[in-house]
Write an enzyme that holds these catalytic residues in place. Structure first.
Site, mmCIF file in Angstrom:
data_model
loop_
_atom_site.group_PDB
_atom_site.id
_atom_site.type_symbol
_atom_site.label_atom_id
_atom_site.label_comp_id
_atom_site.label_asym_id
_atom_site.label_seq_id
_atom_site.Cartn_x
_atom_site.Cartn_y
_atom_site.Cartn_z
ATOM 1 N N GLN A 78 -13.716 -56.382 -21.995
ATOM 2 C CA GLN A 78 -14.542 -56.083 -20.829
ATOM 3 C C GLN A 78 -14.235 -57.067 -19.701
ATOM 4 O O GLN A 78 -14.826 -58.140 -19.613
ATOM 5 C CB GLN A 78 -16.030 -56.133 -21.195
ATOM 6 C CG GLN A 78 -16.892 -55.622 -20.074
ATOM 7 C CD GLN A 78 -18.317 -55.388 -20.484
ATOM 8 O OE1 GLN A 78 -18.692 -55.499 -21.628
ATOM 9 N NE2 GLN A 78 -19.135 -55.051 -19.513
ATOM 10 N N PHE A 79 -13.315 -56.676 -18.830
ATOM 11 C CA PHE A 79 -12.924 -57.544 -17.722
ATOM 12 C C PHE A 79 -14.069 -57.779 -16.756
ATOM 13 O O PHE A 79 -14.087 -58.770 -16.025
ATOM 14 C CB PHE A 79 -11.699 -56.979 -16.987
ATOM 15 C CG PHE A 79 -11.985 -55.812 -16.089
ATOM 16 C CD1 PHE A 79 -12.237 -56.019 -14.739
ATOM 17 C CD2 PHE A 79 -12.001 -54.517 -16.588
ATOM 18 C CE1 PHE A 79 -12.504 -54.946 -13.894
ATOM 19 C CE2 PHE A 79 -12.261 -53.442 -15.759
ATOM 20 C CZ PHE A 79 -12.515 -53.662 -14.409
ATOM 21 N N THR A 80 -15.077 -56.912 -16.737
ATOM 22 C CA THR A 80 -16.186 -57.057 -15.792
ATOM 23 C C THR A 80 -17.040 -58.286 -16.082
ATOM 24 O O THR A 80 -17.892 -58.639 -15.260
ATOM 25 C CB THR A 80 -17.066 -55.790 -15.761
ATOM 26 O OG1 THR A 80 -17.608 -55.563 -17.058
ATOM 27 C CG2 THR A 80 -16.267 -54.584 -15.296
#
Length: 148
Positions: A78-80
């Site tokens: 999850q890059f967010t």
């Protein structure tokens, strides 16, 4: 490296309505990397996560780790987790790791969890995924190697 860990009764990740990873008792990990992350950060968090004692013993105290409850991990990239929300209303993601580097770190992280004796299910790096879970407690722990 950032990890949001949730103790779960069960969790599942799907892509286009098809389940690609599913666990019962254990941890759902939402995992993000930045470019400076590498083996040192991965090894540190693998050790912390595998040894984390947040499952209840017979006295109802959080005293048991994942192995003691035969738990498993669902790891979802999850890059967010590296969203910059300081300015405006649209988050920026410039602090998130380059996708090639982040995928390499994500794969290494999951492999090291497996080498530590944990059953690990995963999502698909970079895919649009849907995550379903039943948080247990709720218990949510946030790890950030920048805060060491």
């Amino acid at each position: 490296m950032r990890v949001v860990l949730q103790r779960v009764k069960h969790a599942q990740v799907s892509i286009k309505q098809e389940s690609v990873g599913k666990i019962n008792t254990g941890y759902l990990l939402l995992v993000g990397f930045e470019d400076k992350d590498g083996t040192e950060q991965i090894d540190y968090l693998v050790h912390k996560i595998v040894n984390l004692r947040v499952f209840e013993d017979e006295k109802h105290k959080m005293n048991l780790n994942l192995a003691k409850v035969n738990g498993s991990i669902l790891s979802v990239s999850q890059f967010t987790l590296y969203a910059d929300t300081k300015h405006g209303n649209r988050p920026g993601f410039t602090d998130a790791g380059d996708p090639k580097h982040a995928k390499k770190c994500y794969d290494q992280f999951n492999q090291k969890l497996r080498e530590a004796g944990v059953i690990v299910e995963t999502g698909e790096f970079g895919a649009d995924m849907q995550v379903d879970l039943q948080n247990d407690g709720p218990v949510t722990i946030i790890y950030d190697t920048d805060q060491l």
